[in-house]
Design an enzyme around this catalytic site. Structure first.
Site, short mmCIF file in Angstrom:
data_model
loop_
_atom_site.label_atom_id
_atom_site.label_comp_id
_atom_site.label_asym_id
_atom_site.label_seq_id
_atom_site.Cartn_x
_atom_site.Cartn_y
_atom_site.Cartn_z
N TYR A 47 0.85 -1.20 0.00
CA TYR A 47 0.00 0.00 0.00
C TYR A 47 0.88 1.24 0.00
O TYR A 47 1.84 1.30 0.78
CB TYR A 47 -0.91 0.02 1.24
CG TYR A 47 -2.35 -0.22 0.88
CD1 TYR A 47 -2.98 0.58 -0.06
CD2 TYR A 47 -3.08 -1.26 1.47
CE1 TYR A 47 -4.30 0.35 -0.42
CE2 TYR A 47 -4.39 -1.48 1.12
CZ TYR A 47 -5.01 -0.68 0.17
OH TYR A 47 -6.30 -0.90 -0.19
N GLU A 49 -0.54 4.80 -0.52
CA GLU A 49 -1.34 6.01 -0.81
C GLU A 49 -0.50 7.26 -0.64
O GLU A 49 0.26 7.39 0.33
CB GLU A 49 -2.57 6.05 0.09
CG GLU A 49 -3.70 5.19 -0.47
CD GLU A 49 -4.41 4.42 0.60
OE1 GLU A 49 -3.74 3.96 1.54
OE2 GLU A 49 -5.64 4.27 0.49
N ASP A 193 -6.42 13.49 -25.35
CA ASP A 193 -6.33 12.09 -24.90
C ASP A 193 -5.62 11.35 -26.03
O ASP A 193 -6.24 10.99 -27.03
CB ASP A 193 -7.74 11.56 -24.66
CG ASP A 193 -7.75 10.10 -24.25
OD1 ASP A 193 -6.71 9.43 -24.39
OD2 ASP A 193 -8.81 9.62 -23.83
N THR A 219 -3.42 6.10 -22.14
CA THR A 219 -3.22 4.79 -21.55
C THR A 219 -1.76 4.45 -21.77
O THR A 219 -1.05 5.12 -22.52
CB THR A 219 -4.09 3.71 -22.24
OG1 THR A 219 -3.83 3.77 -23.64
CG2 THR A 219 -5.57 3.95 -21.97
N LYS A 222 -1.27 0.71 -25.15
CA LYS A 222 -1.57 0.61 -26.59
C LYS A 222 -0.25 0.75 -27.35
O LYS A 222 0.59 -0.13 -27.26
CB LYS A 222 -2.61 1.67 -26.98
CG LYS A 222 -3.96 1.46 -26.26
CD LYS A 222 -5.01 2.42 -26.74
CE LYS A 222 -6.36 2.14 -26.11
NZ LYS A 222 -6.59 2.85 -24.83
N ARG A 228 -1.28 -2.42 -18.73
CA ARG A 228 -2.56 -1.70 -18.76
C ARG A 228 -2.53 -0.63 -17.68
O ARG A 228 -2.23 -0.91 -16.52
CB ARG A 228 -3.72 -2.65 -18.48
CG ARG A 228 -3.76 -3.87 -19.37
CD ARG A 228 -5.07 -4.59 -19.27
NE ARG A 228 -6.09 -3.81 -19.94
CZ ARG A 228 -6.23 -3.76 -21.27
NH1 ARG A 228 -5.43 -4.45 -22.06
NH2 ARG A 228 -7.16 -3.03 -21.82
N1 DSN Z 1 -11.18 0.31 -25.45
C1 DSN Z 1 -10.21 1.16 -26.06
C2 DSN Z 1 -10.13 0.94 -27.52
O1 DSN Z 1 -10.30 -0.18 -27.96
O2 DSN Z 1 -9.88 1.87 -28.27
C3 DSN Z 1 -10.41 2.56 -25.76
O3 DSN Z 1 -10.53 2.72 -24.39
#
Ligand code: DSN
Length: 426
Positions: A47, A49, A193, A219, A222, A228
């Site tokens: 933990y 925080e 984003d 994110t 990707k 993730r």
């Molecule tokens: N779920 C993602 C995508 O496939 O683009 C976006 O959050």
């Protein structure tokens, strides 16, 4: 404790599924083994925080160093002054960002989900459309490109507090300077984003949002090829315009509001095992090896779009600048749903996707979204794109012929043996 055979057998099966198939989901990728290894460690027990040096629990001296490495590396990757690496996901990053700068009921303006936007950019079924008052811009029917005139008109009429750019199914670069210009006119913040194209932005293959957007979220799993998770970044910190002061009467900076909005605003304990994996992935991003990889992603996407178009497939906007493409299947008389389900049977994985001005429901759709980050990680080059397109075309042109679909599945399995995935794992 006995090993949980039930769950570990399924984990083994998932690895086999990933190894045997052609992964074309534009938002997926395969992390390096060391990124996965960092996640499966004792850090999951801790933990922590708070933030490095300012925690609410003892025993944080090691995770402090790890989180600081993640922060320092991602700041270096994007040449920016502020990073928060704690958001558990991109949606969490956007939730915290909006909480830091908006009040419930404030207006926001984002790209319509049905035109390639994202749930967290104001969709009525998401927190962003429930807590805030969403307005949308779209793409132009003739070109498939963002309708900047519409964006400007909505911005001037509605005067949102926040304009959001970035998309999950848009294959072209974005004119951030133009968006910032109208935002300045109406005194709005701009959020990019960049979850989808972040890896290409990191290496200068697309325009950078950092010069023009007050905030950038992403994110990490990707095109950044990390675990993730999510991040919030700012090119430069600035005095918050809301008048919040510290006990000594000094104005708190925006970085303080953002940190507070992540924890304790929207999250509890950070996932330090994931943050360690982010640190490792950000280290990889700094290498020339990653530059070679992401350059190949862009080349592969362009080669794939060309191969599809040569077979008469309609790519929205007529091509791609990034890692993905959106294909309108109406001229082939196939729905997105049927295409996704049948390709799945041939171990070719992608997702159905609404196309701009779609006449079908989001559960059916007229299109598919195809992305190359994962197959590029497997080692594929431009010539392989033609083979992948041939497989897809054979399935789609024989969509009700189970024998042909089963034959393609076997061919796909054999083809993928050339591109080993995690050979060090059994
Ligand atoms: N779920 C993602 C995508 O496939 O683009 C976006 O959050």
């Amino acid at each position: 404790m006995q090993k949980d055979k039930l769950v570990f057998d399924l984990i083994d099966q998932e690895l086999e599924r990933q190894r045997n198939g052609i992964e074309l989901i534009a938002s997926e990728n395969f992390t390096s083994l060391q990124v996965m290894e960092a996640m499966g460690t004792s850090l999951t027990n801790k933990y922590a925080e708070g933030y490095p040096g300012k925690r609410y629990y003892g025993g944080c001296e090691i995770v402090d160093q790890i989180e600081q490495i993640a922060i320092d590396r991602v700041k270096q990757v994007f040449n920016c002054a502020y990073a928060n690496v704690q958001p558990h996901s991109g949606a969490q990053a956007n939730a915290a960002l909006m909480m830091a700068i908006l009040q419930p009921g404030d207006k926001i303006l984002g790209l319509d989900l049905s035109m390639g936007g994202h749930l967290t950019h104001g969709s009525p079924v998401n927190f962003s459309g429930k807590i805030y008052k969403p307005f949308f811009y779209g793409v132009k029917k003739e070109t498939g490109l963002i309708d900047y005139e519409m964006l400007e008109e909505k911005a001037r009429t509605e005067k949102p507090a926040l304009i959001i750019c970035g998309a999950s199914a848009y294959s072209r670069d974005i004119d951030y300077a133009r968006i910032r210009k109208v935002a300045d006119e109406i005194n709005a913040f701009v959020l990019c984003d960049m979850a989808h194209p972040a890896g290409l932005i990191a290496k200068g293959l697309l325009s950078s949002p950092f010069e023009h957007c007050h905030f950038v979220t992403s994110t990490t799993h990707k095109t950044l090829r990390g675990p993730r998770g999510g991040i919030i970044l700012m090119k430069t910190d600035f005095e918050n315009p809301f008048g919040l002061k510290d006990p000594k009467g000094n104005i708190r900076m925006m970085s303080h509001l953002l940190d507070m909005a992540v924890f304790p605003g929207t999250q509890g304990g950070p996932l330090e095992h994931v943050i360690a994996a982010k640190a490792v992935a950000f280290g990889e991003l700094l290498t020339d090896e990653f530059t070679v990889y992401i350059t190949q992603v862009q080349k592969n996407a362009q080669a794939m779009a060309k191969a599809f178009m040569a077979k008469g497939y309609e790519i929205i906007s007529g091509g791609t600048d990034n890692h993905l493409m959106l294909i309108d299947l109406r001229n082939k008389n196939i729905t997105g749903k049927k295409a996704q389900e049948t390709l799945d049977k041939a171990h070719i994985t992608l997702n159905k996707n609404a196309v701009p001005f779609d006449d079908k429901s989001p559960f059916v759709t007229s299109g598919i979204r195809v992305g190359v980050p994962a197959i590029t990680t497997r080692g594929m080059k431009e010539t392989d794109m033609q083979i992948v397109v041939d497989f897809i075309d054979e399935v789609l042109m024989n969509i009700d012929n189970e024998t042909i679909v089963a034959k393609v599945k076997e061919e796909v399995k054999t083809f993928m043996k050339q591109f080993p995935l995690y050979p060090a794992l059994k």
